[in-house]
Design an enzyme around this catalytic site. Structure first.
Site: not given
Length: 564
Positions: A21, A41-42, A273, A276, A279, A283, A426
């Protein structure tokens, strides 16, 4: 620019789509070891339980769809085996053929995730022991259940996966035993709140074995025996091992990347990380906990997706930072919901924070509108700064709405007393004029302003019964007769003003009711008449659940008007 991404699930897929994008000309290659990308996964436990019936619904995207929409080259069944940071290449093995080749990169994103923890125990290689991480794992369990038709199952581990699998197996008519090493399920919850979860699961036929250390497994004909340190062995037709996850960082370690706690990949707030142009997200990475500021691991899809987006932004010349995660989570427990955000009192103690908590049991919406159901809330805050630290809620309706409000309040840095000022929507079918979140704020405000002092469930039995203090139960005689804490005498709140002469003024008074409201009113009466008064946090209903494990009722009634 050529970007290589290792891992095509939450963080990796999110990063790939974001890069496209932002940069239409970037070359993007995703290597995924399994046969599926961008899968939910969930949702895996719910396919096992038949709630999700179509296998295709587990995958949010396919390699072909990713190419058509984003022109991202997704290569499934490809495993990256080495990273060469100096020459900026990765070694890749095409698993179907065994062919090994090198792929260059300008930028590299690691999103390997975490793998189910598998301890080195006797018998761990039994083919009736399953773990759940990938779609393949789910299909394997699903096939086993369909072909072998197990009548019993042992689930080891009381976290999200363990509980969701226990629920779904039970819904299939399988007799489930859930074994957990700790004294309660769901680590983000405190013991007292988790007791509601325990009673809910047991009421649906799940056998709980808490404080249980599993030591190994043994084959016994067509069954498998799960051995425990207490010698209360469990015989079942299958075992689901869900004792936690371990960051999958062998690749990063071999490449010489700096590692963090529990072997996770160390990153800065830009998800960079120590190497250089490399990244890491998801998890496998060490992150900052938003509430404590300490390094930690939070294995949830929300943070992983955010981290993927942030890494993509920075690769494409942006300046995005990850400010940390607070572990907001929610879980379905049959017809009940449990949710948490931030830290609990156990974590606050460990962090050296001088904390306090309020416990309340409000209705999900206006009590006069049909269908109102009770929830139990625990809100933890810093005594000195009044900073909100965390919240836990268990109930039957409206739980997810309130936990999200509290999660937002924590992220916004609101003080606990400022919950009173939130202007929340409410209407009788949805809430009350004083929303449960507002009510938590009112309670905290009363404590902070000195209008009331409180004591908690673990202090109730420690109170002296030698007459040096007065123990008072302000419920109706009918409620009191159904059950009460030993030593507490009954004077209904509506009769209290006329019976003050029965209460000595030279002794502290500890007051209890069903939910904490009437006892608060009693404390206001007593304190204005010169008594040193303490209100019981959570009420007898909460105390009874914690002590007896009895399932809470779904329905709540106005205090003092409980149906007989």
């Amino acid at each position: 620019m050529k970007v290589v991404i290792v891992g095509g699930v939450a963080g990796g897929a999110s990063a790939a789509a974001r890069i496209r994008r932002l940069d239409e000309n970037a070359q993007i290659i995703v290597f995924e070891r399994t046969s599926f990308i961008s899968y939910a996964n969930c949702g895996l436990p719910y396919y096992v339980g038949g709630v999700i019936q179509n296998e295709e619904d587990l995958t949010l995207q396919t390699p072909e769809g990713f190419w058509d929409r984003f022109r991202v080259d997704v290569r499934v069944r490809h495993e990256v085996t080495e990273i060469h940071t100096e020459k900026k290449t990765v070694t890749v093995c095409r698993l179907e053929t065994g062919k090994v080749y090198e792929e260059s990169y300008d930028k590299l994103i690691l999103s390997p995730g975490a793998k189910p923890t598998q301890p080195n125990m006797p018998g761990i290689d039994n083919d009736k022991i399953f773990t759940l991480r990938t779609v393949e794992d789910t299909l394997k369990i699903h096939k086993f259940i369909e072909s072998e038709k197990p009548k019993s199952a042992t689930v080891i581990g009381g976290g999200f996966i363990g509980i969701e699998m226990a629920e779904n197996l039970a819904e299939l008519g399988i007799k489930v035993t859930l074994a957990e090493y700790a004294n309660h399920l769901l680590a983000p919850f405190d013991f007292d709140m988790a007791c509601i979860v325990h009673s809910q699961l047991e009421s649906h036929g799940i056998r709980l074995m808490l404080n249980t250390a599993v030591t190994g497994f043994e084959k016994n004909g067509d069954s498998i025996i799960t051995k425990t340190a207490g010698e209360h062995n469990i015989t079942s037709d299958m075992v689901l091992l869900a004792i936690g996850v371990t960051p999958e960082t062998e690749l990063a370690e071999k490449a010489g990347l700096e590692l963090g706690i529990k072997g996770s990949i160390a990153v800065n707030d830009k998800m960079e990380t120590s190497a250089p142009d490399v990244y890491a997200v998801g998890d496998a990475v060490e992150i900052k906990h938003f509430v404590t500021g300490k390094k930690g691991l939070i294995s949830l899809a929300g943070p992983a997706n955010k981290q993927g987006r942030i890494a993509a932004d920075n690769i494409c010349g942006g300046n995005s930072v990850f400010s940390g995660a607070q572990g907001s989570s929610v879980i379905k427990l049959f017809d009940m919901t449990a949710a948490s955000t931030g830290i609990n009192e156990f974590t606050a103690k460990a962090a050296g924070i001088d904390w306090e908590a309020v416990i309340l049991s409000p209705a999900s919406h206006a009590g006069y509108y049909p269908g109102s159901k009770v929830m139990t809330m625990k809100v933890v805050y810093d005594k000195a700064s009044l900073r909100l630290l965390g919240a836990q809620i268990v109930g039957f309706d409206g739980v997810d709405k309130r936990i999200d409000v509290l999660a937002t309040a924590i992220r916004a840095g609101m003080k606990a007393t400022e919950l009173t000022e939130l202007d929340l929507a409410y209407a009788p079918p949805y809430s009350s004029a004083k929303d449960p979140v507002n009510m938590a704020g009112f309670m905290i405000e009363n404590i902070v302003s000195g209008k009331v002092k409180q004591f908690h469930y673990d202090q109730a039995e420690e109170l002296s019964r030698d007459g040096s203090v007065t123990l008072l139960d302000t419920r109706t005689p009918v409620e009191y007769g159904r059950g009460h804490v030993d030593g507490f005498v009954n004077i209904p709140v509506d009769d209290l003003r006329e019976r003050l002469n029965e209460i000595p003024k030279d002794k502290p008074v500890y007051v209890m009711c069903q939910s904490g409201l009437r006892s608060y009113l009693a404390c206001r009466i007593l304190s204005q008449n010169g008594y040193d008064c303490y209100n019981f946090s959570g009420g007898y209903g909460f105390y009874h659940i914690v002590k007896s494990g009895e399932k809470p009722s779904e329905t709540t009634y106005p205090c003092g008007m409980n149906k007989s």
